[in-house]
Motif scaffolding. Structure first.
Motif, PDB file in Angstrom:
ATOM      1  N   PRO A   1       0.764  -1.295  -0.006  1.00  0.00           N
ATOM      2  CA  PRO A   1       0.120  -0.062  -0.058  1.00  0.00           C
ATOM      3  C   PRO A   1       0.780   1.300  -0.098  1.00  0.00           C
ATOM      4  CG  PRO A   1       0.208  -0.916   2.064  1.00  0.00           C
ATOM      5  CD  PRO A   1       0.885  -1.989   1.382  1.00  0.00           C
ATOM      6  N   GLN A   2       0.940   1.804  -1.188  1.00  0.00           N
ATOM      7  CA  GLN A   2       1.785   3.231  -1.312  1.00  0.00           C
ATOM      8  C   GLN A   2       1.287   3.714  -2.589  1.00  0.00           C
ATOM      9  OE1 GLN A   2       5.753   1.702  -2.109  1.00  0.00           O
ATOM     10  NE2 GLN A   2       5.681   2.457  -3.941  1.00  0.00           N
ATOM     11  N   SER A   3       1.323   5.239  -2.606  1.00  0.00           N
ATOM     12  CA  SER A   3       0.779   5.997  -3.594  1.00  0.00           C
ATOM     13  C   SER A   3       1.607   5.875  -4.833  1.00  0.00           C
ATOM     14  CB  SER A   3       0.648   7.307  -3.198  1.00  0.00           C
ATOM     15  OG  SER A   3       1.804   8.035  -3.088  1.00  0.00           O
ATOM     16  N   GLU A   4       1.076   6.203  -5.822  1.00  0.00           N
ATOM     17  CA  GLU A   4       1.950   6.331  -6.998  1.00  0.00           C
ATOM     18  C   GLU A   4       2.946   7.122  -6.705  1.00  0.00           C
ATOM     19  OE1 GLU A   4      -0.527   6.448 -10.893  1.00  0.00           O
ATOM     20  OE2 GLU A   4      -1.702   7.211  -9.433  1.00  0.00           O
ATOM     21  N   ALA A   5       4.255   7.065  -7.467  1.00  0.00           N
ATOM     22  CA  ALA A   5       5.703   7.877  -7.077  1.00  0.00           C
ATOM     23  C   ALA A   5       5.213   9.297  -7.985  1.00  0.00           C
ATOM     24  CB  ALA A   5       6.670   7.112  -7.695  1.00  0.00           C
ATOM     25  N   VAL A   6       5.697  10.234  -7.259  1.00  0.00           N
ATOM     26  CA  VAL A   6       5.616  11.604  -7.805  1.00  0.00           C
ATOM     27  C   VAL A   6       6.573  11.805  -9.058  1.00  0.00           C
ATOM     28  CG1 VAL A   6       5.410  12.608  -5.275  1.00  0.00           C
ATOM     29  CG2 VAL A   6       7.652  12.424  -6.336  1.00  0.00           C
ATOM     30  N   ASP A   7       6.341  12.813  -9.790  1.00  0.00           N
ATOM     31  CA  ASP A   7       7.047  12.814 -11.157  1.00  0.00           C
ATOM     32  C   ASP A   7       8.456  13.133 -10.911  1.00  0.00           C
ATOM     33  OD1 ASP A   7       6.840  13.108 -13.879  1.00  0.00           O
ATOM     34  OD2 ASP A   7       7.406  15.388 -13.714  1.00  0.00           O
ATOM     35  N   ALA A   8       9.416  12.715 -11.592  1.00  0.00           N
ATOM     36  CA  ALA A   8      10.804  12.899 -11.355  1.00  0.00           C
ATOM     37  C   ALA A   8      10.908  14.331 -11.481  1.00  0.00           C
ATOM     38  CB  ALA A   8      11.709  12.127 -12.630  1.00  0.00           C
ATOM     39  N   ALA A   9      10.413  15.086 -12.184  1.00  0.00           N
ATOM     40  CA  ALA A   9      10.847  16.671 -12.083  1.00  0.00           C
ATOM     41  C   ALA A   9      10.151  17.189 -10.694  1.00  0.00           C
ATOM     42  CB  ALA A   9      10.026  17.337 -13.431  1.00  0.00           C
ATOM     43  N   ALA A  10       9.322  16.572 -10.311  1.00  0.00           N
ATOM     44  CA  ALA A  10       9.314  17.052  -8.854  1.00  0.00           C
ATOM     45  C   ALA A  10      10.053  16.673  -7.337  1.00  0.00           C
ATOM     46  CB  ALA A  10       7.730  16.375  -8.355  1.00  0.00           C
ATOM     47  N   ARG A  11      11.142  15.913  -7.767  1.00  0.00           N
ATOM     48  CA  ARG A  11      11.856  15.551  -6.666  1.00  0.00           C
ATOM     49  C   ARG A  11      12.699  16.745  -6.496  1.00  0.00           C
ATOM     50  NH1 ARG A  11      12.055  10.314  -5.399  1.00  0.00           N
ATOM     51  NH2 ARG A  11      12.905  11.317  -3.419  1.00  0.00           N
ATOM     52  N   LEU A  12      12.867  17.075  -5.003  1.00  0.00           N
ATOM     53  CA  LEU A  12      13.803  18.084  -4.490  1.00  0.00           C
ATOM     54  C   LEU A  12      15.391  17.950  -4.634  1.00  0.00           C
ATOM     55  CD1 LEU A  12      11.926  19.109  -1.403  1.00  0.00           C
ATOM     56  CD2 LEU A  12      11.694  20.341  -3.685  1.00  0.00           C
ATOM     57  N   PRO A  13      15.910  19.114  -5.353  1.00  0.00           N
ATOM     58  CA  PRO A  13      17.259  18.857  -5.469  1.00  0.00           C
ATOM     59  C   PRO A  13      18.311  18.588  -4.204  1.00  0.00           C
ATOM     60  CG  PRO A  13      16.465  20.872  -6.718  1.00  0.00           C
ATOM     61  CD  PRO A  13      15.559  20.334  -5.902  1.00  0.00           C
ATOM     62  N   LYS A  14      19.273  17.639  -4.324  1.00  0.00           N
ATOM     63  CA  LYS A  14      20.094  17.685  -3.072  1.00  0.00           C
ATOM     64  C   LYS A  14      20.919  18.576  -2.895  1.00  0.00           C
ATOM     65  CE  LYS A  14      17.893  13.498  -2.945  1.00  0.00           C
ATOM     66  NZ  LYS A  14      16.880  13.032  -2.143  1.00  0.00           N
ATOM     67  N   LEU A  15      21.153  18.764  -1.462  1.00  0.00           N
ATOM     68  CA  LEU A  15      22.125  19.756  -1.202  1.00  0.00           C
ATOM     69  C   LEU A  15      23.627  19.045  -1.008  1.00  0.00           C
ATOM     70  CD1 LEU A  15      20.628  21.521   1.926  1.00  0.00           C
ATOM     71  CD2 LEU A  15      20.908  22.612  -0.401  1.00  0.00           C
ATOM     72  N   LEU A  16      23.680  17.887  -0.894  1.00  0.00           N
ATOM     73  CA  LEU A  16      24.908  17.026  -1.061  1.00  0.00           C
ATOM     74  C   LEU A  16      24.459  15.621  -2.014  1.00  0.00           C
ATOM     75  CD1 LEU A  16      26.194  17.171   2.618  1.00  0.00           C
ATOM     76  CD2 LEU A  16      27.090  18.343   0.749  1.00  0.00           C
ATOM     77  N   ALA A  17      25.618  15.595  -2.601  1.00  0.00           N
ATOM     78  CA  ALA A  17      25.575  14.289  -3.491  1.00  0.00           C
ATOM     79  C   ALA A  17      25.537  12.888  -2.587  1.00  0.00           C
ATOM     80  CB  ALA A  17      26.841  14.267  -4.449  1.00  0.00           C
ATOM     81  N   ARG A  18      25.114  11.870  -2.973  1.00  0.00           N
ATOM     82  CA  ARG A  18      24.798  10.862  -2.219  1.00  0.00           C
ATOM     83  C   ARG A  18      24.523  10.812  -0.684  1.00  0.00           C
ATOM     84  NH1 ARG A  18      29.981  11.197  -4.304  1.00  0.00           N
ATOM     85  NH2 ARG A  18      30.766  11.086  -2.015  1.00  0.00           N
ATOM     86  N   SER A  19      23.595  11.581  -0.765  1.00  0.00           N
ATOM     87  CA  SER A  19      22.777  11.843   0.696  1.00  0.00           C
ATOM     88  C   SER A  19      21.237  11.933   0.477  1.00  0.00           C
ATOM     89  CB  SER A  19      23.419  12.884   1.445  1.00  0.00           C
ATOM     90  OG  SER A  19      22.893  14.335   0.863  1.00  0.00           O
TER      91      SER A  19
END
Length: 349
Positions: free
Chosen positions: A177-195
């Motif tokens: 039971p989980q919702s559909e994944a958000v659009d890839a363009a909606a993911r927030l940018p990371k402040l640090l890579a690999r985190s």
């Protein structure tokens, strides 16, 4: 012996109150750690190093602090105006599911610069609506909002559970039971890579400063504070009490909904019923530890996140139950309530 209200509270007294409350809580929790057969100072050092001893642990602590800042601000804004918003958890979930649904169906395909702000608005609006209902019941029928906001937490969670088990269920989740994944363009940018640390932390801190400015430098800030100190006096002085409380509810519910939106866009990418480990309820503790100060909320959220993340590492290395973090945070709240009382009253013989 009687209690007498202080006419003036010094800045030193106000600043030292949360510090003394935390120290008292740590001292009491230390007794429990010792009873568990572990050295107290070593346990607390292990909590600190587990929370900030490595790049991974530090980023996880800051990631955990991001939603706590927003739910803490939601509680602080409402409590300052004596609007007892205990529904941050439900507003958090409603903001998360609204953002996930809008991203998957309404705004899918839009570029990040356009989609992310729109999802912030959608999530904040969902949380806002969930708080405006109890406020309307209070203003229209004098219904206690403590009860209604608390009970709406369970209604909201059941509603989200129904959606992710039904119309919003991800067909690729193998029955989970989980919702559909958000659009890839909606993911927030990371402040640090690999985190997992994302820009939601910066957004939360900026909002804390904006709330501080509004409360200390605007007419609305004075009106909301007056509504909290003395509603009858505020009305007599010309403060539009109903309108002020509506704006407060919109800000408070919107912040809690935004916390859920940022969590689903920045960390999970989809909604489950365990998205929040109690951020809405912990936000109340954060607000009280900060003495309802928006800037203090940032530090209180960092302390709370440190306890939760650090306790996991302490438990693994020393065999102490992780529940010690919950106990310490709860003791901090109780200590803070006692400390706040004595900053407002003095004992006279």
């Amino acid at each position: 012996m009687r209690f007498e209200r202080r006419e003036h509270r010094s800045t030193l007294l106000v600043i030292s109150t949360p510090i003394l409350a935390v120290i008292a809580a740590l001292a009491i929790a230390g007794v429990l750690i010792a009873a568990a057969g572990a050295p107290v100072f070593e346990a607390y050092w292990k909590i600190l190093t587990s929370a900030f001893g490595s790049r991974l642990s530090a980023t996880e602590t800051l990631t955990r602090a991001s939603p706590l800042i927003l739910t803490g601000l939601a509680a602080a804004v409402a409590f300052r105006a004596r609007l007892w918003n205990i529904g941050g958890e439900g507003q958090f979930y409603l903001g998360a599911i609204a953002a996930a649904a809008a991203s998957a169906h309404l705004f899918a395909g839009l570029p990040s610069l356009l989609q992310i702000p729109l999802l912030f608005i959608v999530g904040a609006f969902a949380g806002m609506v969930l708080l405006l209902v109890p406020l309307w019941l209070r203003l229209r029928f004098s219904v206690d909002e403590v009860v209604t906001t608390l009970l709406l937490n369970f209604v909201a969670l059941l509603f989200v559970s129904m959606l992710i088990d039904g119309v919003l269920k991800d067909p690729a989740a193998f029955g989970w039971p989980q919702s559909e994944a958000v659009d890839a363009a909606a993911r927030l940018p990371k402040l640090l890579a690999r985190s997992r640390l994302h820009i939601g932390l910066g957004i939360a801190v900026v909002i804390a400063f904006l709330i501080y400015f509004v409360q200390t430098r605007t007419v609305f800030g004075v009106q909301s504070r007056a509504a909290g100190l003395n509603p009858s006096g505020a009305v007599f002085a010309g403060v539009p009490l109903g309108r002020t409380l509506v704006i407060v509810a919109m800000i408070s519910g919107g912040l809690a909904g935004l916390a859920g939106t940022i969590e689903v866009l920045g960390v999970k990418g989809y909604v489950t019923t365990d998205l929040s480990p109690g951020y809405g309820y912990s936000g109340i503790v954060v607000a009280m530890l900060a003495n309802l100060n928006p800037l203090g909320v940032v530090l209180a959220a960092l302390f709370t996140a440190t306890m939760f993340v650090g306790a996991d590492g302490m438990s693994r290395s020393m065999g102490i139950p992780t529940y010690i973090a919950d106990v310490t945070v709860a003791l901090s709240l109780l200590s803070m309530l006692v400390a706040v009382f004595f900053t407002q009253y003095r004992i006279r013989r």
